[in-house]
Design a protein around this motif. Structure first.
Motif, PDB file in Angstrom:
ATOM      1  N   GLU A   1     -25.245 -88.515  45.146  1.00  0.00           N
ATOM      2  CA  GLU A   1     -25.625 -87.926  43.858  1.00  0.00           C
ATOM      3  C   GLU A   1     -25.310 -88.864  42.699  1.00  0.00           C
ATOM      4  O   GLU A   1     -26.128 -89.062  41.807  1.00  0.00           O
ATOM      5  CB  GLU A   1     -24.871 -86.616  43.627  1.00  0.00           C
ATOM      6  CG  GLU A   1     -25.382 -85.451  44.413  1.00  0.00           C
ATOM      7  CD  GLU A   1     -24.533 -84.218  44.161  1.00  0.00           C
ATOM      8  OE1 GLU A   1     -24.098 -84.000  43.010  1.00  0.00           O
ATOM      9  OE2 GLU A   1     -24.303 -83.480  45.129  1.00  0.00           O
TER      10      GLU A   1
ATOM     11  N   SER B   1     -22.462 -86.956  50.248  1.00  0.00           N
ATOM     12  CA  SER B   1     -23.361 -86.365  49.252  1.00  0.00           C
ATOM     13  C   SER B   1     -22.906 -86.617  47.819  1.00  0.00           C
ATOM     14  O   SER B   1     -23.721 -86.884  46.946  1.00  0.00           O
ATOM     15  CB  SER B   1     -23.564 -84.872  49.497  1.00  0.00           C
ATOM     16  OG  SER B   1     -22.352 -84.169  49.354  1.00  0.00           O
TER      17      SER B   1
ATOM     18  N   ASP C   1     -35.130 -83.909  49.985  1.00  0.00           N
ATOM     19  CA  ASP C   1     -34.189 -83.657  51.073  1.00  0.00           C
ATOM     20  C   ASP C   1     -32.829 -83.135  50.594  1.00  0.00           C
ATOM     21  O   ASP C   1     -32.045 -82.637  51.393  1.00  0.00           O
ATOM     22  CB  ASP C   1     -33.971 -84.923  51.907  1.00  0.00           C
ATOM     23  CG  ASP C   1     -35.176 -85.263  52.769  1.00  0.00           C
ATOM     24  OD1 ASP C   1     -36.038 -84.382  52.967  1.00  0.00           O
ATOM     25  OD2 ASP C   1     -35.251 -86.412  53.243  1.00  0.00           O
ATOM     26  N   LEU C   2     -32.556 -83.270  49.300  1.00  0.00           N
ATOM     27  CA  LEU C   2     -31.261 -82.808  48.781  1.00  0.00           C
ATOM     28  C   LEU C   2     -31.214 -81.292  48.718  1.00  0.00           C
ATOM     29  O   LEU C   2     -32.213 -80.638  48.411  1.00  0.00           O
ATOM     30  CB  LEU C   2     -31.031 -83.352  47.365  1.00  0.00           C
ATOM     31  CG  LEU C   2     -30.628 -84.809  47.232  1.00  0.00           C
ATOM     32  CD1 LEU C   2     -30.513 -85.184  45.757  1.00  0.00           C
ATOM     33  CD2 LEU C   2     -29.314 -85.087  47.931  1.00  0.00           C
ATOM     34  N   PRO C   3     -30.045 -80.712  48.984  1.00  0.00           N
ATOM     35  CA  PRO C   3     -29.891 -79.265  48.798  1.00  0.00           C
ATOM     36  C   PRO C   3     -30.099 -78.896  47.327  1.00  0.00           C
ATOM     37  O   PRO C   3     -29.810 -79.688  46.426  1.00  0.00           O
ATOM     38  CB  PRO C   3     -28.442 -78.995  49.211  1.00  0.00           C
ATOM     39  CG  PRO C   3     -28.034 -80.186  50.017  1.00  0.00           C
ATOM     40  CD  PRO C   3     -28.845 -81.341  49.510  1.00  0.00           C
ATOM     41  N   LYS C   4     -30.576 -77.685  47.092  1.00  0.00           N
ATOM     42  CA  LYS C   4     -30.868 -77.217  45.733  1.00  0.00           C
ATOM     43  C   LYS C   4     -29.639 -77.344  44.832  1.00  0.00           C
ATOM     44  O   LYS C   4     -29.756 -77.758  43.679  1.00  0.00           O
ATOM     45  CB  LYS C   4     -31.358 -75.772  45.781  1.00  0.00           C
ATOM     46  CG  LYS C   4     -31.761 -75.229  44.435  1.00  0.00           C
ATOM     47  CD  LYS C   4     -32.299 -73.812  44.571  1.00  0.00           C
ATOM     48  CE  LYS C   4     -32.685 -73.249  43.228  1.00  0.00           C
ATOM     49  NZ  LYS C   4     -33.229 -71.891  43.345  1.00  0.00           N
ATOM     50  N   THR C   5     -28.468 -77.003  45.337  1.00  0.00           N
ATOM     51  CA  THR C   5     -27.257 -77.076  44.511  1.00  0.00           C
ATOM     52  C   THR C   5     -26.965 -78.508  44.069  1.00  0.00           C
ATOM     53  O   THR C   5     -26.508 -78.731  42.952  1.00  0.00           O
ATOM     54  CB  THR C   5     -26.027 -76.501  45.255  1.00  0.00           C
ATOM     55  OG1 THR C   5     -25.870 -77.186  46.498  1.00  0.00           O
ATOM     56  CG2 THR C   5     -26.172 -75.013  45.480  1.00  0.00           C
ATOM     57  N   ASP C   6     -27.258 -79.475  44.930  1.00  0.00           N
ATOM     58  CA  ASP C   6     -27.059 -80.881  44.563  1.00  0.00           C
ATOM     59  C   ASP C   6     -28.029 -81.288  43.455  1.00  0.00           C
ATOM     60  O   ASP C   6     -27.663 -82.034  42.542  1.00  0.00           O
ATOM     61  CB  ASP C   6     -27.241 -81.798  45.770  1.00  0.00           C
ATOM     62  CG  ASP C   6     -26.110 -81.675  46.779  1.00  0.00           C
ATOM     63  OD1 ASP C   6     -25.091 -81.023  46.460  1.00  0.00           O
ATOM     64  OD2 ASP C   6     -26.246 -82.218  47.882  1.00  0.00           O
TER      65      ASP C   6
ATOM     66  N   LYS D   1     -28.780 -90.820  54.531  1.00  0.00           N
ATOM     67  CA  LYS D   1     -28.297 -89.943  55.596  1.00  0.00           C
ATOM     68  C   LYS D   1     -26.883 -90.298  56.030  1.00  0.00           C
ATOM     69  O   LYS D   1     -26.213 -89.514  56.673  1.00  0.00           O
ATOM     70  CB  LYS D   1     -29.234 -90.020  56.805  1.00  0.00           C
ATOM     71  CG  LYS D   1     -30.613 -89.475  56.511  1.00  0.00           C
ATOM     72  CD  LYS D   1     -31.532 -89.659  57.693  1.00  0.00           C
ATOM     73  CE  LYS D   1     -32.939 -89.192  57.337  1.00  0.00           C
ATOM     74  NZ  LYS D   1     -33.894 -89.478  58.399  1.00  0.00           N
TER      75      LYS D   1
END
Length: 139
Positions: free
Chosen positions: A16, A12, A109-114, A8
């Motif tokens: 990644e 990002s 918890d990661l965004p889909k794009t990530d 957190k």
């Protein structure tokens, strides 16, 4: 910063890359020293040494990497090392069982794009990963 929640507080892009390094098995030769201090190597463009001390609750007291990265307080090598420690330390494992699986929780918890970027970057480095992605999509 704590091993259960450090993601957190990490940018990002660094998160990644650190996840990729951890999944690819780039953390090696980890040794535990007195006082909950851990040292190991993380392979990147070179092999870098990471040194980290945690308390009995998994709080990261200090962390250091020999890489030249200086854009924030934590680099991708340290992130990979934190994931390794989180998955292997007993004190953290016990807390993690209460909170849910560490790596699974992070990925959820990661965004889909990530996640897409992560899969594609793993596929760039490993044809087998691309085959598995194609097989999953077709199946």
């Amino acid at each position: 910063m704590n091993l259960l929640t450090f993601e957190k507080k990490v940018r990002s892009v660094i998160l990644e890359r650190g996840i990729s390094y951890y999944i690819e098995g780039r953390v090696d030769d980890v040794v535990e020293m007195p006082g909950n201090r851990f040292a190991g190597e993380v392979a990147g463009s070179d092999v870098y040494e990471v040194d980290c001390k945690v308390d009995s609750n998994g709080t990261i007291i200090y962390s250091y990497c020999t890489c030249p990265y200086d854009m924030s307080s934590v680099c991708k090598h340290e992130v990979a090392f934190y994931f390794y420690l989180r998955d292997t330390l007993e004190v953290v494992k016990n807390d993690e069982e209460k909170a849910g699986s560490g790596m699974r929780r992070v990925l959820l918890d990661l965004p889909k794009t990530d996640l897409v970027d992560l899969l594609l970057s793993l596929g760039d480095n490993d044809d087998q990963v691309l085959k598995e992605i194609h097989r999953f999509l077709e199946g």
